[in-house]
Design a protein around this motif. Structure first.
Motif, PDB file in Angstrom:
ATOM      1  N   PRO A  29       0.820  -1.217   0.000  1.00 49.97           N
ATOM      2  CA  PRO A  29       0.000   0.000   0.000  1.00 49.97           C
ATOM      3  C   PRO A  29       0.855   1.269   0.000  1.00 49.97           C
ATOM      4  O   PRO A  29       0.322   2.367   0.073  1.00 49.97           O
ATOM      5  CB  PRO A  29      -0.800  -0.123   1.299  1.00 49.97           C
ATOM      6  N   ALA A  30       2.177   1.119  -0.075  1.00 48.58           N
ATOM      7  CA  ALA A  30       3.081   2.281  -0.040  1.00 48.58           C
ATOM      8  C   ALA A  30       2.860   3.151  -1.274  1.00 48.58           C
ATOM      9  O   ALA A  30       2.602   2.638  -2.363  1.00 48.58           O
ATOM     10  CB  ALA A  30       4.534   1.807   0.009  1.00 48.58           C
ATOM     11  N   PRO A  31       2.964   4.467  -1.107  1.00 48.25           N
ATOM     12  CA  PRO A  31       2.844   5.363  -2.263  1.00 48.25           C
ATOM     13  C   PRO A  31       3.886   5.015  -3.328  1.00 48.25           C
ATOM     14  O   PRO A  31       5.039   4.743  -3.013  1.00 48.25           O
ATOM     15  CB  PRO A  31       3.112   6.743  -1.670  1.00 48.25           C
ATOM     16  N   ILE A  32       3.457   5.006  -4.569  1.00 50.02           N
ATOM     17  CA  ILE A  32       4.334   4.635  -5.687  1.00 50.02           C
ATOM     18  C   ILE A  32       4.951   5.901  -6.276  1.00 50.02           C
ATOM     19  O   ILE A  32       4.249   6.862  -6.592  1.00 50.02           O
ATOM     20  CB  ILE A  32       3.533   3.896  -6.779  1.00 50.02           C
ATOM     21  N   THR A  33       6.277   5.883  -6.402  1.00 47.39           N
ATOM     22  CA  THR A  33       6.997   7.000  -7.006  1.00 47.39           C
ATOM     23  C   THR A  33       7.983   6.430  -8.030  1.00 47.39           C
ATOM     24  O   THR A  33       8.358   5.259  -7.950  1.00 47.39           O
ATOM     25  CB  THR A  33       7.799   7.783  -5.949  1.00 47.39           C
ATOM     26  N   PRO A  34       8.419   7.264  -8.981  1.00 43.06           N
ATOM     27  CA  PRO A  34       9.444   6.799  -9.918  1.00 43.06           C
ATOM     28  C   PRO A  34      10.719   6.340  -9.200  1.00 43.06           C
ATOM     29  O   PRO A  34      11.363   5.376  -9.604  1.00 43.06           O
ATOM     30  CB  PRO A  34       9.714   8.024 -10.800  1.00 43.06           C
ATOM     31  N   GLU A  35      11.063   7.013  -8.105  1.00 45.47           N
ATOM     32  CA  GLU A  35      12.270   6.638  -7.342  1.00 45.47           C
ATOM     33  C   GLU A  35      12.119   5.243  -6.733  1.00 45.47           C
ATOM     34  O   GLU A  35      13.068   4.455  -6.731  1.00 45.47           O
ATOM     35  CB  GLU A  35      12.532   7.670  -6.229  1.00 45.47           C
ATOM     36  N   TYR A  49       0.596  -2.348  -6.500  1.00 43.90           N
ATOM     37  CA  TYR A  49       0.020  -1.438  -5.513  1.00 43.90           C
ATOM     38  C   TYR A  49      -1.399  -1.868  -5.201  1.00 43.90           C
ATOM     39  O   TYR A  49      -2.184  -2.181  -6.099  1.00 43.90           O
ATOM     40  CB  TYR A  49       0.012  -0.010  -6.057  1.00 43.90           C
ATOM     41  N   ILE A  50      -1.740  -1.862  -3.909  1.00 40.83           N
ATOM     42  CA  ILE A  50      -3.110  -2.129  -3.496  1.00 40.83           C
ATOM     43  C   ILE A  50      -3.556  -0.993  -2.572  1.00 40.83           C
ATOM     44  O   ILE A  50      -2.798  -0.559  -1.699  1.00 40.83           O
ATOM     45  CB  ILE A  50      -3.235  -3.511  -2.842  1.00 40.83           C
ATOM     46  N   ASP A  51      -4.731  -0.497  -2.818  1.00 42.63           N
ATOM     47  CA  ASP A  51      -5.265   0.607  -2.022  1.00 42.63           C
ATOM     48  C   ASP A  51      -5.421   0.151  -0.570  1.00 42.63           C
ATOM     49  O   ASP A  51      -6.071  -0.857  -0.306  1.00 42.63           O
ATOM     50  CB  ASP A  51      -6.616   1.019  -2.602  1.00 42.63           C
ATOM     51  N   LYS A 103      -2.789  -3.034  -8.696  1.00 37.84           N
ATOM     52  CA  LYS A 103      -2.400  -2.233  -9.859  1.00 37.84           C
ATOM     53  C   LYS A 103      -0.910  -2.335 -10.147  1.00 37.84           C
ATOM     54  O   LYS A 103      -0.091  -2.348  -9.245  1.00 37.84           O
ATOM     55  CB  LYS A 103      -2.746  -0.766  -9.638  1.00 37.84           C
ATOM     56  N   ASP A 104      -0.593  -2.337 -11.419  1.00 38.33           N
ATOM     57  CA  ASP A 104       0.790  -2.263 -11.862  1.00 38.33           C
ATOM     58  C   ASP A 104       1.283  -0.843 -11.583  1.00 38.33           C
ATOM     59  O   ASP A 104       0.689   0.120 -12.055  1.00 38.33           O
ATOM     60  CB  ASP A 104       0.883  -2.575 -13.351  1.00 38.33           C
ATOM     61  N   PRO A 105       2.348  -0.688 -10.801  1.00 34.65           N
ATOM     62  CA  PRO A 105       2.805   0.664 -10.432  1.00 34.65           C
ATOM     63  C   PRO A 105       3.259   1.506 -11.623  1.00 34.65           C
ATOM     64  O   PRO A 105       3.230   2.721 -11.559  1.00 34.65           O
ATOM     65  CB  PRO A 105       3.945   0.404  -9.464  1.00 34.65           C
ATOM     66  N   LYS A 106       3.656   0.884 -12.720  1.00 39.03           N
ATOM     67  CA  LYS A 106       4.074   1.666 -13.888  1.00 39.03           C
ATOM     68  C   LYS A 106       2.905   2.466 -14.431  1.00 39.03           C
ATOM     69  O   LYS A 106       3.059   3.584 -14.929  1.00 39.03           O
ATOM     70  CB  LYS A 106       4.646   0.737 -14.959  1.00 39.03           C
ATOM     71  N   ILE A 107       1.694   1.902 -14.322  1.00 39.19           N
ATOM     72  CA  ILE A 107       0.505   2.610 -14.760  1.00 39.19           C
ATOM     73  C   ILE A 107       0.234   3.801 -13.835  1.00 39.19           C
ATOM     74  O   ILE A 107      -0.107   4.890 -14.288  1.00 39.19           O
ATOM     75  CB  ILE A 107      -0.709   1.646 -14.792  1.00 39.19           C
ATOM     76  N   ILE A 108       0.411   3.588 -12.539  1.00 41.80           N
ATOM     77  CA  ILE A 108       0.190   4.661 -11.566  1.00 41.80           C
ATOM     78  C   ILE A 108       1.150   5.811 -11.815  1.00 41.80           C
ATOM     79  O   ILE A 108       0.760   6.978 -11.846  1.00 41.80           O
ATOM     80  CB  ILE A 108       0.352   4.123 -10.126  1.00 41.80           C
ATOM     81  N   VAL A 109       2.424   5.508 -12.041  1.00 36.20           N
ATOM     82  CA  VAL A 109       3.441   6.547 -12.285  1.00 36.20           C
ATOM     83  C   VAL A 109       3.129   7.278 -13.593  1.00 36.20           C
ATOM     84  O   VAL A 109       3.254   8.501 -13.679  1.00 36.20           O
ATOM     85  CB  VAL A 109       4.862   5.952 -12.290  1.00 36.20           C
ATOM     86  N   ALA A 110       2.673   6.557 -14.609  1.00 38.79           N
ATOM     87  CA  ALA A 110       2.340   7.168 -15.879  1.00 38.79           C
ATOM     88  C   ALA A 110       1.177   8.155 -15.735  1.00 38.79           C
ATOM     89  O   ALA A 110       1.091   9.135 -16.465  1.00 38.79           O
ATOM     90  CB  ALA A 110       2.001   6.100 -16.924  1.00 38.79           C
ATOM     91  N   GLU A 111       0.301   7.882 -14.764  1.00 38.14           N
ATOM     92  CA  GLU A 111      -0.850   8.759 -14.531  1.00 38.14           C
ATOM     93  C   GLU A 111      -0.485  10.016 -13.751  1.00 38.14           C
ATOM     94  O   GLU A 111      -1.277  10.946 -13.682  1.00 38.14           O
ATOM     95  CB  GLU A 111      -1.953   7.990 -13.793  1.00 38.14           C
ATOM     96  N   LEU A 112       0.685  10.044 -13.111  1.00 37.62           N
ATOM     97  CA  LEU A 112       1.082  11.213 -12.297  1.00 37.62           C
ATOM     98  C   LEU A 112       1.338  12.436 -13.132  1.00 37.62           C
ATOM     99  O   LEU A 112       1.705  12.470 -14.208  1.00 37.62           O
ATOM    100  CB  LEU A 112       2.336  10.891 -11.473  1.00 37.62           C
TER     101      LEU A 112
END
Length: 112
Positions: A29-35, A49-51, A103-112
């Motif tokens: 559930p940790a916030p996803i960042t590019p780093e 990532y899971i909410d 969720k795949d974190p790459k999708i989350i980062v792409a949405e940022l």
């Protein structure tokens, strides 16, 4: 164990995994960042990532071979090791279900 000591312990574990080339899958559930994703590459971590409002647990579950490690960092580091095939199969099934819905974190980062 303090937060700093816990982070040092986790860092040491990751470095050992990296040296041994151990690949790890993590549902977090940790916030996803590019780093974070760059760090994951370095340590052979594949992350989903899971909410936390959907699923959140206060400890870490590690499945390796037929063994299950359950680690809590809340009040010091407490670890339980189970060596039970039926429990292993059950927890692996739950993990795979969550992996498919996370969720795949790459999708989350792409949405940022």
């Amino acid at each position: 164990m303090s937060t700093d000591e816990t982070q040092q312990l986790i860092q040491k574990q990751r470095e050992q995994q990296m040296l041994l080339g151990i690949k790890v899958r993590v549902i977090s559930p940790a916030p996803i960042t590019p780093e974070l994703l760059e760090q994951d590459k370095k340590f052979y971590i594949e992350r989903r990532y899971i909410d936390p409002s959907f699923f959140s647990v206060p400890s870490q579950i590690v499945i390796y071979g037929k063994k299950i490690g359950i680690v809590s960092y809340t009040d010091g580091t407490n670890t339980s090791i189970l060596n039970n095939e039926e429990v292993n199969i059950t927890l692996q099934s739950i993990f795979e279900l969550l992996w498919k819905t996370a969720k795949d974190p790459k999708i989350i980062v792409a949405e940022l």
